[in-house]
Design an enzyme around this catalytic site. Structure first.
Site, PDB file in Angstrom:
ATOM      1  CG  HIS A 178     -19.800   5.338   2.632  1.00  0.00           C
ATOM      2  ND1 HIS A 178     -19.497   4.543   1.572  1.00  0.00           N
ATOM      3  CD2 HIS A 178     -19.722   6.556   2.324  1.00  0.00           C
ATOM      4  CE1 HIS A 178     -19.160   5.407   0.717  1.00  0.00           C
ATOM      5  NE2 HIS A 178     -19.379   6.585   1.363  1.00  0.00           N
ATOM      6  CB  ALA A 179     -24.128   7.884   6.060  1.00  0.00           C
TER       7      ALA A 179
END
Length: 132
Positions: free
Chosen positions: A47-48
């Site tokens: 994820h970011a």
């Protein structure tokens, strides 16, 4: 992508590493958590964050971290309690190859907020392309 080297102070009694907001950690720390007992074949992350800043440090053991800003991927081995990696805004990150004894400490610039996550890699790439 920034690697942070932390100073280790000590003597015959042992070592001490201090992590300080806005000094060797480049933001106010609002949350700390650690990841442990991860199976080596079970990667994490993927994820970011839109706004969150983080610093990750392997307190013991080691793992491999891939940081991807949408244009460049950098592979870091976190294998020392005196080395951390800054996970900036809009950087896709993955953690792989955890040793059995790995404890990964993460310091975060804000409290948990699910709306700050981008969990789909293609969506991440679209957002990065649109911001360029």
């Amino acid at each position: 992508m920034t690697v942070i080297n932390f100073q280790s102070l000590g003597d015959e009694r042992g070592q001490l590493v201090s992590l300080e907001s806005n000094k060797n950690v480049p933001f106010d720390v609002k949350r700390a958590y650690y990841i442990h007992d991860v199976k080596s074949d079970k990667p994490r992350g993927f994820h970011a964050h839109k706004e969150l800043l983080q610093v990750a440090v392997c307190i013991t053991g080691k793992c491999r971290m891939i940081l991807d800003n949408g244009f460049e991927k950098v592979d870091h081995e976190l294998d020392s309690s005196t080395k951390g990696v800054l996970i900036d805004r809009m950087v896709w990150h993955e953690m792989h190859d955890f040793t059995d004894d790995c404890v990964l400490l993460v310091l975060a610039s804000d409290y948990y907020d699910e709306s700050d996550y981008i969990r789909d890699y293609n969506e991440f790439l679209e957002v990065v392309a649109n911001d360029s």
